[in-house]
Design an enzyme around this catalytic site. Structure first.
Site, PDB file in Angstrom:
ATOM      1  N   CYS A   8      -1.892   0.595  11.279  1.00 53.45           N
ATOM      2  CA  CYS A   8      -1.481  -0.291  12.433  1.00 53.45           C
ATOM      3  C   CYS A   8      -0.130  -0.220  12.287  1.00 53.45           C
ATOM      4  O   CYS A   8       0.408  -0.105  11.353  1.00 53.45           O
ATOM      5  CB  CYS A   8      -2.331  -1.418  12.879  1.00 53.45           C
ATOM      6  SG  CYS A   8      -4.261  -0.953  13.056  1.00 53.45           S
ATOM      7  N   CYS A 278       2.471   1.946  -0.713  1.00 53.93           N
ATOM      8  CA  CYS A 278       1.780   3.163  -0.114  1.00 53.93           C
ATOM      9  C   CYS A 278       2.455   4.229  -0.207  1.00 53.93           C
ATOM     10  O   CYS A 278       3.207   4.322   0.784  1.00 53.93           O
ATOM     11  CB  CYS A 278       0.821   2.724   1.116  1.00 53.93           C
ATOM     12  SG  CYS A 278       0.166   4.293   1.888  1.00 53.93           S
ATOM     13  N   ASP A 395       2.369  18.327   5.466  1.00 52.19           N
ATOM     14  CA  ASP A 395       2.410  17.252   4.651  1.00 52.19           C
ATOM     15  C   ASP A 395       1.484  16.769   3.735  1.00 52.19           C
ATOM     16  O   ASP A 395       1.594  16.324   2.517  1.00 52.19           O
ATOM     17  CB  ASP A 395       2.880  15.999   5.475  1.00 52.19           C
ATOM     18  CG  ASP A 395       2.029  15.750   6.736  1.00 52.19           C
ATOM     19  OD1 ASP A 395       0.753  15.857   6.368  1.00 52.19           O
ATOM     20  OD2 ASP A 395       2.579  15.609   7.725  1.00 52.19           O
ATOM     21  N   CYS A 432      -9.128   6.080   0.581  1.00 49.70           N
ATOM     22  CA  CYS A 432      -8.458   4.940   0.611  1.00 49.70           C
ATOM     23  C   CYS A 432      -9.428   3.805   1.059  1.00 49.70           C
ATOM     24  O   CYS A 432      -9.934   3.965   2.201  1.00 49.70           O
ATOM     25  CB  CYS A 432      -7.255   5.336   1.669  1.00 49.70           C
ATOM     26  SG  CYS A 432      -6.203   3.654   1.904  1.00 49.70           S
ATOM     27  N   CYS A 492       1.487   2.735  -4.637  1.00 51.14           N
ATOM     28  CA  CYS A 492      -0.101   3.110  -4.887  1.00 51.14           C
ATOM     29  C   CYS A 492       0.011   4.515  -4.517  1.00 51.14           C
ATOM     30  O   CYS A 492       0.199   5.172  -3.572  1.00 51.14           O
ATOM     31  CB  CYS A 492      -0.778   2.255  -3.543  1.00 51.14           C
ATOM     32  SG  CYS A 492      -2.634   2.519  -3.329  1.00 51.14           S
ATOM     33  N   CYS A 495      -5.050   7.669  -3.864  1.00 52.55           N
ATOM     34  CA  CYS A 495      -5.675   8.749  -3.113  1.00 52.55           C
ATOM     35  C   CYS A 495      -5.339   9.796  -3.920  1.00 52.55           C
ATOM     36  O   CYS A 495      -6.031  11.071  -3.598  1.00 52.55           O
ATOM     37  CB  CYS A 495      -5.482   8.667  -1.754  1.00 52.55           C
ATOM     38  SG  CYS A 495      -3.763   8.894  -1.365  1.00 52.55           S
TER      39      CYS A 495
END
Length: 534
Positions: A8, A278, A395, A432, A492, A495
Site C-alpha cells: 500500500c 525491502c 524484473d 514474504c 531485507c 524472499c
C-alpha cells in the site's frame, strides 16, 4: 482468515496555523490544504489500485475528522474526472491537515470497510483519531489471539490494521490527559513483528507519521516551515513543489510529530538496532522516479541491467548481432534495466510489447483469472519481434503465470525466432510475510528448481524448458546490494535467501518448509503459529 498480504501507500500533509502560507498551497489557502491529498495519492497510485481514501482535520467542523474512502482508483474514488462532484467532495473534506492511503490487497477486495484510513470516533477529542498503514505484521495472528482471549473483544475485519486500531485506542483510553504520542507508539509497537509505516491524525490536530525499526517499509518527509508533507515515496513530495534536496528519509524507528503548538519534531519511538530495507521496492514496487532511502530507483534498475549485461558477455552463449538480436523489456518496471543492458551489449532495445495500462498487476489475481488476465495484459508487436532473437528482460518471476502466457504470445503472435529470458533479480524462493502477496512456497515457481535458494545452471535450463524459453538467466543474490548501493546487511532479502530479519518471519518460513507440497493456504500457516503458543 483471508490473506492479508498487501502493498500500500501512505501520505500525509499539514499546514501549520499562524505561519505564512506555503507557496505550495492550493488557491483556497492553508485551511484547505487537504485538497492536495488526491494529487499525492495519484503519485503513489503504483502502490495500490484497489481502494483509496483520506481523512481531513478541521477544528470548526461538526465532524472534526472527516473520512472518505471507497473501492477504486484514486481518480474513481475522488471523482477527479467530474469537476463538480470532485469540487463538492473537496469542500466537504476541507481541512488544514489530512492523511491518505492507497490499497492493494487480497482480503475483502470488494468490501469498502477494508479501505483505509480507519477512524475511531470518540467523545473525547484526545481519543478520537484516524490512521492508515502500509505493511504487515508477521505475528498478526498472535496479537489477534491475545486480544480476543478474554472474550470481551470483537474484530469486525480480519486484518492487522484493525488490531493496531484497537491497540492504540486501548492505550489512549488508559492514558490520563493529553497523550505523549511517542511514548504511546513505543508501547503499542513493542510486540509488533513485521513491517509498517503509519500515519495518524487526531481530533486535537496532532499528526504522527511513523516507520518500523527495521525500515522495511519506506517513508519520507519534507517541511518548509509552514507545510509538512510525508509519503511512502518522494515523488509525491517533489510533485507538490518541494526541492529534492529538502526531502528527507524518516529514519527507521522514528516518528514525525506535528502539532499546532510545537510544529514539527522528529524523534525515535523505539530502538532501531539494524536495517532491513525491502529490496523489492527498488526492483518492482516503487515509482521509477522515486528515491528510496537516498538510493535512486532508476539508477538501481539501470545497474541491474548492467549486471545482466556483464553476465551475458561473460557467458558468450548468445550471439549479440545487432542486426537480428534485440532486447525487449516487459513493461513497465523492466525498461530501465533493459535499456541499460542493451546499451552495454551494443544491441537495440525495442518496445516489442505494448501494455494494456488498465489491466493492473496480475500476481495478486488467483488461478485461472490470473491466466486470462495475463493473456490480455500485453500485445506483442510483430513488426518489432518477427524473425528476431529476443532477450526478454523481466524484473522478477513470482508465479510464472504471466511469463508462460507471454512467451507463447511473443512466439505465436510476434513471430520471434528465439526468446531468451533475462530476469533482473534473483529467483523468488521464499514467501514474504511483510506485506507482499506471495505468502506460501507452493505459490512460487522458483523453489521447484533451486534447492536451498541456490542458483544453478541446471535449474535455469530446466525452468526455461518448462516456461517455453530458449534460455533463462537470473541475477545472483550479491548483485542486488551492488545495484542498490546499500550493504546486503541493510536489506531485507528474505524472499531470495530464506533468511528473515524478524523472529516471527523466520518461524513462519520454517512452518512453510514443513508443509511444502501439502494442500494448504496462507491462513493455515498463521494459524499453526498460534497453535504453537504455550
Amino acid at each position: 482468515m483471508s490473506e492479508i498480504h498487501h502493498e500500500c501507500g501512505v501520505a500525509a500533509i499539514y499546514h501549520l496555523p499562524r505561519t505564512a502560507p506555503s507557496p505550495m498551497c492550493p488557491d483556497q489557502g492553508p485551511s484547505q490544504i487537504s485538497r492536495l491529498m488526491p494529487r499525492m495519492l495519484l503519485d503513489i497510485q503504483n502502490r495500490g489500485q484497489l481502494a483509496a481514501g483520506m481523512t481531513s482535520f478541521h477544528p470548526k467542523r461538526p465532524e472534526i475528522l472527516a473520512t472518505y474512502k471507497d473501492i477504486g482508483t484514486v481518480s474513481e474514488v475522488f471523482k477527479l474526472s467530474h469537476r463538480a462532484k470532485s469540487e463538492s467532495m473537496m469542500r466537504s473534506l476541507a481541512g488544514r491537515a489530512a492523511i491518505g492511503h492507497v490499497r492493494y490487497a487480497t482480503c475483502g477486495q470488494d468490501d469498502r470497510s477494508y479501505a483505509q484510513p480507519f477512524e475511531r470516533q470518540h467523545i473525547h477529542k484526545r481519543k478520537w483519531f484516524s490512521f492508515c498503514f502500509n505493511g504487515q505484521l508477521a505475528n498478526y495472528q498472535i496479537l489477534k489471539h491475545r486480544l480476543l482471549a478474554d472474550g470481551d473483544h470483537h474484530l469486525s475485519r480480519d486484518t492487522d490494521t484493525e488490531i493496531i486500531l484497537h491497540e492504540v485506542g486501548r492505550l489512549l483510553s488508559d492514558s490520563q490527559g493529553k497523550p505523549d504520542w511517542l511514548d504511546l507508539l513505543g508501547k503499542a509497537t513493542k510486540d509488533f513483528d513485521g513491517a509498517y509505516s503509519m500515519a495518524f491524525l487526531t481530533a486535537l490536530g496532532e499528526m504522527v507519521v511513523a516507520r518500523d525499526p527495521l525500515g522495511i517499509k519506506p517513508m519520507c518527509y519534507a517541511f518548509d516551515g509552514s507545510l509538512f508533507a510525508a509519503a511512502s515515496e518522494d515523488v509525491a513530495l517533489v510533485n507538490l513543489g518541494f526541492e529534492p534536496e529538502d526531502i528527507k528519509t524518516l529514519p527507521p524507528g522514528h516518528a514525525a510529530l506535528v502539532t499546532p503548538e510545537e510544529g514539527l519534531r522528529i524523534e525515535p519511538f523505539c530502538e532501531s538496532k539494524s536495517r532491513a530495507h525491502c529490496f523489492f521496492e527498488w526492483i518492482y514496487f516503487a515509482n521509477v522516479a522515486s528515491t528510496m532511502d537516498e538510493k535512486s530507483v532508476y539508477l538501481s534498475r539501470t545497474r541491474l541491467g548492467e549486471e545482466l549485461a556483464r553476465i551475458e558477455i561473460e557467458s558468450g552463449e548468445i550471439p549479440l548481432d545487432p542486426e537480428d538480436t534485440i532486447v525487449v523489456p516487459v513493461p513497465d518496471t523492466s525498461k530501465a534495466a533493459a535499456d541499460a543492458m542493451a546499451y552495454k551489449l551494443g544491441i537495440p532495445s525495442r518496445e516489442g510489447l505494448i501494455r494494456n495500462r488498465y489491466s493492473g498487476r496480475t500476481f495478486i489475481e488467483g488461478g485461472r483469472a490470473r491466466r486470462v488476465k495475463a493473456s490480455t495484459k500485453y500485445t506483442p508487436l510483430r513488426e518489432v519481434l518477427e524473425g528476431k532473437r529476443v532477450l526478454l528482460v523481466e524484473d522478477s518471476i513470482v508465479r510464472s503465470t504471466t511469463m508462460g502466457v507471454l512467451l507463447d504470445r511473443i512466439r505465436d503472435m510476434g513471430g520471434a525466432r528465439e526468446i531468451h529470458v533475462r530476469v533482473a533479480s534473483p529467483p523468488i524462493v521464499a514467501p514474504c510475510f511483510y506485506g507482499i502477496d506471495m505468502s506460501t512456497i507452493d505459490q512460487l515457481i522458483a523453489p521447484r528448481y533451486f534447492e536451498n535458494a541456490t542458483l544453478t545452471e541446471s535449474g535455469q535450463r530446466e525452468m526455461a524448458r518448462e516456461l517455453g524459453a530458449d534460455s533463462l538467466r537470473y541475477l545472483p543474490v550479491d548483485a542486488i546490494a551492488r545495484a542498490i548501493g546499500l550493504p546486503a546487511s541493510e536489506l531485507c532479502q528474505a524472499c531470495i535467501t530464506g533468511k528473515y530479519p524478524t523472529p516471527c518471519g523466520q518461524k513462519l518460513y520454517q512452518l512453510e518448509l514443513e508443509n511444502e507440497g501439502r494442500p494448504q493456504s496462507a491462513e493455515r500457516t498463521y494459524e499453526r503459529l498460534v497453535s504453537n503458543l504455550p
